[in-house]
Write a protein that holds these residues in place. Structure first.
Motif, short mmCIF file in Angstrom:
data_model
loop_
_atom_site.label_atom_id
_atom_site.label_comp_id
_atom_site.label_asym_id
_atom_site.label_seq_id
_atom_site.Cartn_x
_atom_site.Cartn_y
_atom_site.Cartn_z
N ARG A 25 0.81 -1.22 0.00
CA ARG A 25 0.00 0.00 0.00
C ARG A 25 0.84 1.27 0.00
NH1 ARG A 25 -4.80 -1.19 4.29
NH2 ARG A 25 -5.73 -2.93 3.19
N VAL A 26 0.28 2.29 -0.62
CA VAL A 26 0.85 3.63 -0.59
C VAL A 26 -0.27 4.58 -0.18
CG1 VAL A 26 0.51 3.94 -3.07
CG2 VAL A 26 2.11 5.39 -1.87
N ALA A 27 0.03 5.50 0.71
CA ALA A 27 -0.94 6.49 1.16
C ALA A 27 -0.60 7.85 0.57
CB ALA A 27 -0.96 6.58 2.69
N ILE A 28 -1.61 8.52 0.06
CA ILE A 28 -1.48 9.90 -0.41
C ILE A 28 -2.33 10.73 0.53
CG2 ILE A 28 -1.92 11.52 -2.29
CD1 ILE A 28 -1.55 9.13 -4.22
N VAL A 29 -1.71 11.69 1.22
CA VAL A 29 -2.44 12.41 2.28
C VAL A 29 -2.40 13.92 2.09
CG1 VAL A 29 -2.08 10.52 3.93
CG2 VAL A 29 -0.46 12.42 3.86
N ASP A 30 -3.41 14.57 2.65
CA ASP A 30 -3.51 16.03 2.54
C ASP A 30 -2.62 16.71 3.57
OD1 ASP A 30 -4.92 16.12 5.03
OD2 ASP A 30 -6.86 16.06 4.02
N ARG A 31 -2.56 18.03 3.49
CA ARG A 31 -1.63 18.78 4.34
C ARG A 31 -2.01 18.79 5.81
NH1 ARG A 31 -2.50 24.84 2.01
NH2 ARG A 31 -4.62 25.16 2.73
N ASN A 32 -3.21 18.36 6.15
CA ASN A 32 -3.63 18.29 7.55
C ASN A 32 -3.40 16.93 8.18
OD1 ASN A 32 -4.76 20.99 7.83
ND2 ASN A 32 -6.29 20.29 6.36
N TYR A 33 -3.04 15.95 7.38
CA TYR A 33 -2.87 14.59 7.88
C TYR A 33 -1.61 14.48 8.74
CZ TYR A 33 -3.03 9.53 7.88
OH TYR A 33 -3.13 8.22 8.28
N PRO A 34 -1.69 13.78 9.87
CA PRO A 34 -0.50 13.62 10.73
C PRO A 34 0.45 12.56 10.17
CG PRO A 34 -2.37 12.47 11.69
CD PRO A 34 -2.88 13.18 10.47
N ALA A 35 1.08 12.87 9.05
CA ALA A 35 1.89 11.89 8.31
C ALA A 35 3.01 11.28 9.15
CB ALA A 35 2.46 12.54 7.05
N TYR A 36 3.73 12.09 9.90
CA TYR A 36 4.87 11.57 10.66
C TYR A 36 4.44 10.72 11.85
CZ TYR A 36 8.03 14.16 7.73
OH TYR A 36 8.73 14.61 6.65
#
Length: 140
Positions: A25-36
């Motif tokens: 899987r690969v996730a593409i996330v918006d600028r509000n997503y807590p990516a780290y």
């Protein structure tokens, strides 16, 4: 330099996408997503929105044909149906794959948990709410 490779695909992202196997899987996330907070490697495509990043990824990565829903969206808490960001993503995926793409929806916290299983999180500059997508890699 490589021919026919979108210049937004930086060397690290190309490497990660190339090493993924079927079902990864690969996730593409918006600028509000807590990516780290996901604990997964984060790759920034900060100049792109979610739909543009999806287009770039799907230029080199096939979606899974064996899964009924190879795209998963974070379920908007306050919307009655797909938002424009979701419709744009589904359209971009259908164009890239040459077939309609079915999607599934996950409640926000369930989506966070599923992203923890991804190979990479692609952080974008998406400003539309709920612009988060999880993709399953297919085979050629």
């Amino acid at each position: 330099m490589l021919k026919n490779i979108d210049p937004q695909l930086n060397p690290r992202l190309l490497y990660l996408l190339a090493t993924m196997g079927h079902g990864d899987r690969v996730a593409i996330v918006d600028r509000n997503y807590p990516a780290y907070a996901s604990g997964v490697e984060v790759n920034h495509l900060g100049s792109l929105d979610s739909t543009q990043a999806l287009h770039v990824v799907l230029s080199v990565m096939p979606l899974d044909r064996f899964e009924e829903t190879p795209m998963i969206f974070m379920q908007p808490a306050d919307a009655g149906g797909p938002l424009p960001v979701h419709q744009a993503a589904l359209s971009a995926a259908a164009d890239a794959e040459g077939r309609p793409i079915a999607c599934a929806w996950r409640e926000r916290h369930a989506f966070y948990e599923e992203v923890r299983t991804a190979t990479v999180v692609i952080a974008t500059d998406e400003s539309r709410p709920w612009g988060n997508i999880l993709l399953m890699k297919g085979v050629l």
